[in-house]
Design an enzyme around this catalytic site. Structure first.
Site, short mmCIF file in Angstrom:
data_model
loop_
_atom_site.label_atom_id
_atom_site.label_comp_id
_atom_site.label_asym_id
_atom_site.label_seq_id
_atom_site.Cartn_x
_atom_site.Cartn_y
_atom_site.Cartn_z
CE1 TYR A 58 -50.20 14.73 19.69
CE2 TYR A 58 -50.05 15.26 22.03
CZ TYR A 58 -49.97 14.33 20.99
OH TYR A 58 -49.68 13.03 21.27
CG HIS A 88 -52.76 4.08 23.84
ND1 HIS A 88 -53.40 4.34 22.65
CD2 HIS A 88 -51.68 4.91 23.87
CE1 HIS A 88 -52.75 5.29 22.00
NE2 HIS A 88 -51.70 5.65 22.71
CG ASN A 200 -49.91 11.86 27.67
OD1 ASN A 200 -50.11 12.86 27.01
ND2 ASN A 200 -49.42 10.76 27.12
NE ARG A 285 -11.86 -2.78 59.96
CZ ARG A 285 -10.74 -2.79 59.22
NH1 ARG A 285 -10.12 -1.65 58.95
NH2 ARG A 285 -10.27 -3.92 58.73
CG PHE A 331 -45.39 12.79 28.46
CD1 PHE A 331 -44.17 12.60 27.86
CD2 PHE A 331 -46.39 13.42 27.75
CE1 PHE A 331 -43.92 13.02 26.57
CE2 PHE A 331 -46.16 13.85 26.44
CZ PHE A 331 -44.92 13.65 25.85
CD GLU A 415 -44.59 8.78 21.56
OE1 GLU A 415 -44.42 7.62 22.01
OE2 GLU A 415 -45.70 9.31 21.45
#
Length: 503
Positions: A58, A88, A200, A285, A331, A415
């Site tokens: 992957y 991205h 990541n 106080r 991540f 996700e």
């Protein structure tokens, strides 16, 4: 440059205090020999593994996210990584402040240096070159779900490696390709896994979190000091700070706050004089209990971020010694998201109680003039400054709605749970900045109140207030108070506090 202090990134643990000192002292950073060996060994292992691999791995020879099942041929592996960074780069919104971008560069290089990311040494050293030479990529606040790391912000951080995007040089925004040319640098051609290793990770969340935490720890110390000055200005009582009370309920932060107040009060005439009132309101106080709870919460946040800055947060992880490449979820930002929400809540409470002390100081009680001005009526004094503080603490309450309990599905369901840690990070950072403003307003009021007292406060507080009055003089008649608030906030921001007192 011979006497330039240098920090060597190594497998050794780095503390938050160490990071704070390294960053605030602007040390040059480089890879240690041990880090270089770890990076090189991991990259060599990965190259050999790709040559031998029969099955997909992957992110190395497959697509990303929900495209994980699409195999990429060897001649396209470099293009795959470049495409990843470009596609991205979807950031939007406000720009990330440059000091936070610089911290992102450092934390990214630190995480990649452990020899589990498959990155080449050339890439890590280029990130450190950017850091050491203040070449800061343009990064946007919005775009990260805090799940597969901070994808969009880290993509923008990485674009200049390819000669793409924009970056600041000497404070001027320029095309990255132009900056590289001026520094005689070539764009880097990413190898397999490198784009994913860069994107990541939790460095956006971690940078905002560390920066906010550094500031919150300093403001926690100053909140004790400013509250003590306000206590003196309000003619408060000393008994709530007696150690016997706090050892009967021994929360560490509570004990430390009471101890700090007692130290600030040493030598005070005001605190020792006969009082006309039997008790003080809670905002005076209960300073140890409220400020102390914040200290305890910040201690937890420190533990989380100390672990995070010493972690590997990209995916998949490469373990050459075990001959394993493992896809997991380091991540995911949930740990940070919860800590960041706690950071926001804890610092908002310091602002809440500060505004209440401001309210009491301007209320005309205990022989103080109404709104802390000699001729109220003709002058409104600090009336509306309290309104400003009140509006900010209410804004903080809205910002403290937790982000960590939110989630949204992305990447075609692959996700399916996200942390929203990036939103938690930017909110917490804003809350901490708001706290600084609220404390600035309280400090103005404390300075005014002490002016109207005949008895002396402690030498320490007297010196502190006198230094402050050089920046924000006594208000004898109405003037534009936004200028005073800005100067008071700058005074707090510029005040150097020894790291031993805040860590």
């Amino acid at each position: 440059m011979a006497d330039t202090k240098v920090h060597n990134i190594s497998p050794a643990h780095i503390s938050l205090k160490g990071l704070y000192e390294m960053f605030s002292e602007n040390l040059e950073v480089q890879l240690s020999d041990e880090a270089k060996k770890s990076i090189d060994a991991c990259r060599e292992y990965l190259d050999n593994k790709i040559k031998e691999a029969e099955d997909p791995i992957y992110g190395i020879n497959t697509g990303f996210g929900s495209l994980y099942n699409i195999t990429i041929e060897g001649h396209d592996l470099s293009q795959l990584q470049e495409n990843l960074v470009k596609s991205h780069s979807c950031g939007t919104g406000a720009e990330v402040p440059q000091e936070l971008v610089k911290l992102m560069l450092l934390l990214k290089a630190q995480s990649l240096s452990y020899g589990h990311s498959g990155i080449s040494r050339q890439v890590v050293e280029r990130l450190l070159y950017f850091y050491n030479n203040e070449l800061l990529p343009k990064v946007f606040e919005q775009g990260s779900l805090g799940a597969s790391g901070d994808l969009a912000p880290l993509a923008h951080l990485s674009l200049p490696l390819l000669g793409e995007g924009e970056m600041y040089m000497n404070g001027e925004l320029k095309p990255a390709a132009e900056v590289l040319k001026e520094h005689n640098l070539s764009a880097i051609e990413l190898q397999s896994k490198e784009g994913l290793a860069l994107l990541n990770g939790t460095q956006f969340m971690a940078s905002y979190g560390c920066s906010a935490l550094f500031k919150a720890l300093k403001l926690s110390y100053l909140a004790d000091l400013i509250a003590t000055a306000s206590l003196e200005g309000f003619d408060g009582r000393p008994e709530p700070f007696d150690p016997l009370i706090h050892h009967a309920r021994p929360h560490n932060g509570q004990i430390k706050t009471a101890e700090a107040v007692r130290e600030f009060l040493e030598g005070s005439e005001l605190i020792g004089r006969k009082k006309q009132h039997v008790q003080d309101p809670y905002s005076f106080r209960c300073i140890p209990q409220v400020h102390g709870a914040t200290k305890d919460a910040l201690e937890y946040v420190q533990k989380v971020f100390t672990t995070e800055i010493n972690s590997v947060t990209d995916n998949p992880k490469i373990f050459p010694e075990a001959d394993k490449i493992i896809s997991g979820g380091n991540f995911h930002g949930q740990t940070l998201a919860i800590a960041l929400d706690m950071l926001a809540i804890a610092t908002a409470e310091l602002a809440n109680i500060s505004e209440r002390r401001t309210y009491l100081l301007v209320s005309g009680q205990r022989a103080l003039p109404t709104y802390l001005v000699a001729t109220p009526g003709l002058n409104s004094g600090l009336m509306i400054a309290q309104y400003t503080a009140a509006s900010i603490v209410s804004k903080n309450k809205q910002l403290c709605t937790p982000a960590s309990v939110d989630s949204i599905v992305s990447s075609n369901g692959q996700e399916d749970h996200v942390s929203m840690g990036a939103n938690a990070a930017t909110k917490a950072w804003q809350v901490v900045d708001n706290l600084e403003t609220v404390l600035a307003i309280e400090l103005i009021c404390a300075s005014q109140a002490l002016y109207f007292r005949d008895d002396k406060t402690s030498p320490f507080i007297e010196s502190f207030i006198e230094t402050f009055r050089q920046e924000v003089p006594f208000i004898d008649k109405d003037r534009i108070l936004s200028n005073d608030i800005a100067r008071a906030k700058a005074f707090i921001a510029d005040l150097e506090v020894d790291s031993e007192l805040i860590f």
